[in-house]
Design a protein around this motif. Structure first.
Motif, short mmCIF file in Angstrom:
data_model
loop_
_atom_site.label_atom_id
_atom_site.label_comp_id
_atom_site.label_asym_id
_atom_site.label_seq_id
_atom_site.Cartn_x
_atom_site.Cartn_y
_atom_site.Cartn_z
N TYR A 473 0.84 -1.20 0.00
CA TYR A 473 0.00 0.00 0.00
C TYR A 473 0.88 1.25 0.00
CZ TYR A 473 -4.05 2.94 1.10
OH TYR A 473 -5.05 3.88 1.07
N THR A 499 -10.48 4.17 0.26
CA THR A 499 -9.05 3.97 0.53
C THR A 499 -8.31 3.25 -0.59
OG1 THR A 499 -9.46 1.84 1.63
CG2 THR A 499 -9.52 3.83 3.00
N ASN A 500 -9.05 2.66 -1.53
CA ASN A 500 -8.42 1.89 -2.62
C ASN A 500 -7.53 0.77 -2.08
OD1 ASN A 500 -9.55 3.52 -4.70
ND2 ASN A 500 -7.96 5.06 -4.31
N ALA A 501 -7.91 0.21 -0.94
CA ALA A 501 -7.12 -0.87 -0.34
C ALA A 501 -7.48 -2.21 -0.98
CB ALA A 501 -7.38 -0.93 1.16
N SER A 502 -6.45 -3.01 -1.28
CA SER A 502 -6.66 -4.32 -1.86
C SER A 502 -7.05 -5.32 -0.77
CB SER A 502 -5.39 -4.80 -2.54
OG SER A 502 -4.35 -4.98 -1.58
N THR A 503 -7.46 -6.50 -1.21
CA THR A 503 -7.82 -7.55 -0.24
C THR A 503 -6.64 -7.90 0.64
OG1 THR A 503 -9.44 -8.48 -1.80
CG2 THR A 503 -8.72 -9.89 0.01
N ALA A 504 -5.44 -7.94 0.04
CA ALA A 504 -4.24 -8.27 0.82
C ALA A 504 -3.96 -7.21 1.88
CB ALA A 504 -3.04 -8.41 -0.13
N VAL A 505 -4.15 -5.94 1.53
CA VAL A 505 -3.93 -4.86 2.48
C VAL A 505 -4.95 -4.93 3.61
CG1 VAL A 505 -4.01 -2.35 2.80
CG2 VAL A 505 -2.83 -3.32 0.82
N GLU A 507 -6.53 -7.55 4.73
CA GLU A 507 -6.22 -8.68 5.59
C GLU A 507 -5.01 -8.40 6.47
OE1 GLU A 507 -5.76 -12.07 3.11
OE2 GLU A 507 -7.91 -12.28 2.69
#
Length: 587
Positions: A473, A499-505, A507
């Motif tokens: 991120y 936030t445009n956060a990915s699934t990995a971020v 988690e």
């Protein structure tokens, strides 16, 4: 023995004075009116504790969110603890002078007033104000501990105390978090206080009808109540009230997320000095002190119980307050699931407060029971640190064992000390036990909440940032991401929308959030170990009262409303002198 109630009157005092060959008082059947009085006295704890404290504590966050003030929610349990600690000791001494009936009913009325304020409040501080009034009323209601035990045979005193804990626990206390969350979700958090109002009205009426203890417990029939009031140790009362209040307010303020070090230091120091001055004054100057020195000189019989309950209260109150938060931050943000998770810990009062005390006359070995209970509390509270944040079922079950011991030790303290303390000072002694228990809870809540809060404040942001960056991120978005992680953890929908956060971020940051709180709570649970060890050492000095668990009844009611019997002060005094003689022979 016939099925009819044995009535106590002047015509049978001499016959009853003849003890059976065993040297024990003949067993008496407790009148139905007395049982009804005990029923309503026990029920008084529902509005004062279950609905006035335990239910709101389970949804503090929801109350704060509904009233748009999260900063002051700590004063809801804090105000209750401070007020109850102050009023308990004062009410106990007053009940020894003026009788327990009017002190108890006065406390029930105060709880009703506080519940009305809480139910109609529109700010968190007003809710805290209502909670404080409920706490003060609860401290007055606590005179029913000596009130219940002195009406029962010595060997059944544990059953009487157990009834109060049963009322607290079933169903409101045992399922408190679940019930409170259901109320908050499907009705309103105000129902915690609406239920308290309903119970308050019932117990006020019931107590007024059935409870008529001796109106002059100290047997000074030559003096009017006004003369006794004039002889009260007002200076000692003032020093005690001011000192304890200032001290506990300082500690409660310490539990907030932000506080003034100077203010906390000043209030704690000044409060402690004034509190100590109260006992220095009471032990040396007044002729009729509110806290008699000879009572504190009974170290093994009385004072050691103050030490034990202060420490056990520290540990119990801290876990009681923090456990729902720990469940929220580490296991689930669904309110109903939080409630289910807390059921074993909340139901522990049935084991420690009701079942085991009710068997005290069968188990006996009271000193060993206290030691064992403190060992279990210390060990299992420390074991919480080993099971968080992954082992949810162990977290649930361990609480049942760790939390049940405080109510067990409390019940044993009332029974044990009450069998050694002079009858005319039973209210003072019970009041002090409650004061130290509540004060210990306030101290523990402040200390352990501060440990958790300080660790989280220092580590939560950096840990979330490190986890996000490690998952790829951009550091530029951390200012929006960190609040989103916190909101998502407590169940706010669509927290990551901007936030445009990915699934990995998501988690990785969620795991960092959970581990930060786990680290903080581990430090809290491990920090309880030294205090538990001190309590265990103190318990070795307890004087065992098992030999006094017999058929003796300390007092009888002056009026039996069902039979129409009334007893004048002279008859009551003869009955109690007869009982004291029997006690002396056995001791």
């Amino acid at each position: 023995m016939s099925g009819q109630e044995q009535e106590v009157s002047s015509s049978n005092i001499q016959n009853d004075a003849v003890s059976p060959p065993s040297g024990e008082d003949p067993e008496e059947k407790v009148p139905i009116a007395t049982i009804m009085a005990i029923f309503f006295m026990g029920l008084s704890y529902v509005p004062a504790i279950s609905c006035g404290l335990v239910l709101p504590v389970g949804i503090l966050a929801q109350i704060g969110q509904a009233l748009d003030d999260m900063e002051n929610i700590g004063w809801i349990p804090g105000g209750w603890s401070v007020a109850s600690a102050v009023s308990f000791a004062i009410a106990g001494g007053l009940s020894d002078i003026f009788g327990r009936r009017y002190v108890l009913i006065g406390g029930q009325i105060m709880v009703l007033i506080g519940a009305i304020i809480g139910a109609t409040a529109h700010t968190t501080l007003i809710v805290a104000c209502g909670s404080t009034i409920i706490g003060f009323g609860a401290g007055m209601i606590f005179v029913s501990y000596p009130g219940i035990t002195e009406l029962l045979p010595n060997k059944y005193r544990g059953i009487g105390i157990g009834w109060t804990e049963f009322c607290i626990t079933i169903p409101w206390g045992g399922f408190s978090v679940l019930i409170a969350n259901e109320l908050a979700l499907n009705a309103s958090w105000r129902w915690c206080y609406y239920i308290a109002i309903i119970y308050s009205v019932i117990v006020i009426v019931g107590t007024a009808i059935f409870y008529f203890p001796p109106s002059h417990p100290r047997h000074d029939y030559d003096k009017t109540r006004w003369q006794e009031f004039q002889e009260l140790d007002f200076i000692g009362l003032a020093l005690f009230t001011v000192g304890l209040t200032v001290f506990l307010v300082g500690l409660t303020y310490l539990g907030k997320s932000s506080y003034s070090v100077a203010l906390v230091a000043a209030t704690v120091t000044i409060g402690a000095l004034v509190f100590i001055a109260c006992f220095v004054y009471d032990f040396t100057i007044p002729k009729n002190p509110i806290f008699p020195y000879h009572l504190f000189a009974m170290f093994k019989e009385f004072t050691v119980h103050l030490i034990i309950l202060f420490i056990a209260g520290m540990i119990w109150q801290a876990v009681t307050t923090l456990a729902p938060q720990a469940t929220l931050y580490m296991y689930t943000n669904k309110p109903v699931q939080i409630g289910i998770t807390q059921i074993p810990g909340n139901l522990s009062g049935v084991i420690g407060g009701w079942i085991l005390p009710s068997l005290v006359h069968k188990i006996k070995h009271v000193r060993q029971q206290i030691i064992f209970a403190l060992v279990i509390q210390t060990v299992f509270t420390a074991c919480y640190a080993a099971v968080i944040p992954e082992h949810k079922y162990a977290w649930m079950i361990f609480q049942m064992f760790g939390q049940c011991c405080f109510t067990w030790v409390t019940s044993l303290a009332y029974v044990a000390s009450g069998l050694f303390v002079p009858q005319e000072e039973l209210g003072v002694s019970a009041g002090l036990i409650g004061t130290f228990r509540s004060a210990g809870g306030s101290v523990g809540n402040a200390i352990f909440s501060t440990i958790a809060t300080s660790i989280v404040n220092k580590q939560l942001g950096p840990r979330i940032a490190a986890a996000a960056i490690g998952a790829g991120y951009s550091p530029a978005g951390l200012e929006a991401l960190i609040p989103a992680v916190i909101e998502n953890a407590v169940g706010v929908p669509f927290a990551f929308a901007k936030t445009n956060a990915s699934t990995a971020v998501i988690e990785a940051t969620g795991h960092a959030f959970k581990e930060t709180y786990a680290y903080a709570f581990r430090r809290v649970f491990l920090a309880t170990i030294p205090f538990g060890i001190i309590g265990i050492i103190a318990a070795w000095f307890v004087k065992d009262p098992s030999h006094l668990l017999n058929n003796h009844i300390a007092i009888h009611q002056e009026r039996d409303v069902l039979s129409g019997k009334r007893f004048n002060p002279g008859e009551m005094e003869q009955i109690e002198h007869r009982g004291e003689d029997g006690m002396e022979k056995q001791a």
